[in-house]
Write a protein that holds these residues in place. Structure first.
Motif: not given
Length: 217
Positions: A19-21, A42-46
């Motif tokens: 998944c992305r992130g 994850s890097t979902c926040f970014h």
């Protein structure tokens, strides 16, 4: 959870993308770690931090990616797309919800650890992953409304009684949304769906939902 392997053991072709992130698709600044924990953080926040000012959302990007993956499956031309399904737990459940609602090439889906009312689960509990949030969406629709777009295709939802993401009212916040979805299926004369598999535990996957929702090949 290795539910891709669990599907393969049941005779299905299982495609398990990053998944992305996550994994190799983490934000570049946080790709240094190579241990398992780093790949699962994850890097979902970014992603959301830059996406939302540009009129994008992480949920939208993940849905786009999932639809493009379905394109790939069709382009391969070697698998039975008449029985194409999508399944996911937690953030994967979020992706399953959205792509199944918006892409009718999905013939069946299993959502685990993700289908509850927005207010309790994503606003009162305001520390959730940034991938969940679509600006102003909850002012007009709830998750049950989105999941209703999956009707009349086979749908199974798995919930755990003590999942903290259900919110302060617990399973009530889930069953309210399931009632919305059930009404949509009733309009099609498909009262046997959605299947609701309730298990013990907090935020976790239970393989038994596969025995309920999918035949062994």
């Amino acid at each position: 959870y290795d539910y891709g392997m669990q599907l393969a053991k049941r005779g299905y072709v299982a495609i398990c993308p990053d998944c992305r992130g996550f994994g190799e698709r983490r934000d570049e600044a946080l790709q240094k770690g190579t241990d398992e924990k780093s790949f699962l953080t994850s890097t979902c926040f970014h992603l959301a931090h830059m996406a939302e000012p540009l009129g994008e959302t992480v949920a939208g990007m993940c849905t786009w990616d999932a639809s493009r993956l379905i394109d790939y499956v069709y382009e391969r031309g070697e698998w039975d797309t008449e029985d194409l399904g999508v399944m996911g737990f937690s953030g994967g459940g979020m992706q399953t919800l959205w792509v199944s609602a918006l892409d009718d090439r999905v013939k069946k889906c299993i959502i685990s650890g993700y289908l509850y009312g927005y207010r309790d689960a994503l606003l009162l509990l305001n520390g959730n992953c940034s991938c969940n949030y679509v600006p102003h969406l909850w002012e007009h629709f709830d998750m049950g409304d989105i999941a209703s777009l999956i009707a009349p295709r086979p749908l199974a939802v798995q919930s755990c009684r003590d999942d903290h993401l259900n919110g302060p009212r617990g399973l009530v916040n889930v069953t309210e949304q399931m009632d919305i979805v059930q009404k949509a299926y009733s309009l099609y004369g498909k009262e046997e769906y959605p299947l609701h598999d309730v298990r013990e535990g907090d935020h976790c996957w239970h393989e038994e939902v596969l025995d309920i929702a999918l035949p062994r090949l």
